[in-house]
Design a protein around this motif. Structure first.
Motif, mmCIF file in Angstrom:
data_model
loop_
_atom_site.group_PDB
_atom_site.id
_atom_site.type_symbol
_atom_site.label_atom_id
_atom_site.label_comp_id
_atom_site.label_asym_id
_atom_site.label_seq_id
_atom_site.Cartn_x
_atom_site.Cartn_y
_atom_site.Cartn_z
ATOM 1 N N SER A 50 12.728 24.787 -11.621
ATOM 2 C CA SER A 50 13.869 25.421 -11.297
ATOM 3 C C SER A 50 13.270 26.360 -9.882
ATOM 4 N N GLN A 51 11.963 26.893 -10.029
ATOM 5 C CA GLN A 51 11.606 27.550 -8.866
ATOM 6 C C GLN A 51 11.585 26.694 -7.487
ATOM 7 N N VAL A 99 14.702 25.847 -5.845
ATOM 8 C CA VAL A 99 15.264 26.770 -4.808
ATOM 9 C C VAL A 99 14.214 26.984 -3.796
ATOM 10 N N ALA A 153 15.008 24.088 -1.691
ATOM 11 C CA ALA A 153 16.485 23.627 -1.337
ATOM 12 C C ALA A 153 16.848 22.396 -1.411
ATOM 13 N N LEU A 209 20.617 26.267 -5.918
ATOM 14 C CA LEU A 209 20.932 27.622 -5.583
ATOM 15 C C LEU A 209 20.572 28.288 -7.062
ATOM 16 N N GLY A 210 19.664 27.734 -7.835
ATOM 17 C CA GLY A 210 19.213 28.421 -8.979
ATOM 18 C C GLY A 210 19.669 28.159 -10.087
#
Length: 216
Positions: free
Chosen positions: A44-45, A48, A51, A186-187
């Motif tokens: 997940s990191q 972000v 992108a 976008l997270g």
């Protein structure tokens, strides 16, 4: 000789006690489940930070999982396959080329490198099987910067395995084959539930869609 026998007995007893203690406390199941949750959080990191669309691919047959980065379409199709079927891809490509026969803009639409041209032809055919290309993410932490990526193996010899996986883009839960959990730039992420078991207890790793938060 007596001293060696005593030491061997003590060593054997210590090994049995350690094995029994780990089994009693579910240490192997805890370690495997915790590592899976940590890898999903890191995925997940990465989505972000770079992108780009990332995903965790779970192979329930081999009991392994890995992290991949995807280029192309960010959207996910309902019941999308982890790896596009080559025969289906070939038929869609031919269909797209047939639709372009006689089109004065055919050269412009299929110009550029062969891979881009193929994606355009398949898109014209109305298919989305080649909308994205996903490759392994290098894992600099483990020293693997050659593209092999984040690859983890469950402790199969100790009875740990994936039991069942639910992901948002699949109509049914998955108990065999491959399945992917996607994490967006976008997270956010796909809502997903992953069960890991030792045959007795079941630990569950959950990914929340809106925030991309992962918890065990």
């Amino acid at each position: 000789m007596e001293l060696m026998i005593v030491l061997a007995i003590i060593g054997g007893a210590a090994f049995l006690m350690r094995t029994g203690f780990r089994a009693f406390t579910k240490a192997d199941l805890v370690e495997n489940s915790t590592d899976l949750a940590a890898v999903m959080k890191r995925t997940s990191q990465l989505a972000v930070e770079h992108a780009q669309l990332h995903r965790v691919v779970i192979d329930l047959d081999k009991q392994v999982y890995s992290v991949e980065v995807c280029e192309g379409q960010v959207g996910i199709q309902r019941n999308e396959l982890v790896r596009p079927d080559e025969e289906t891809k070939k038929r869609a490509l031919e269909k797209g080329k047939d639709k372009l026969q006689g089109n004065t803009d055919q050269g412009a639409l299929l110009g550029g490198d062969p891979e881009t041209a193929a994606r355009r032809a398949i898109a014209i055919a109305g298919h989305h099987i080649a909308d994205k290309t996903c490759v392994p993410v290098p894992d600099p932490v483990s020293g693997d910067a050659e593209g092999k990526g984040f690859i983890r193996q469950l402790s199969v010899k100790k009875g740990i395995k994936f039991k069942e996986v639910w992901v948002q883009h699949r109509d049914e839960s998955v108990t065999k084959g491959q399945v992917a959990v996607y994490f967006f730039p976008l997270g956010s992420s796909e809502k997903s539930v992953i069960e890991v078991t030792d045959g007795d207890e079941v630990f569950t790793v959950i990914a929340y869609g809106l925030t991309g938060r992962v918890e065990l």
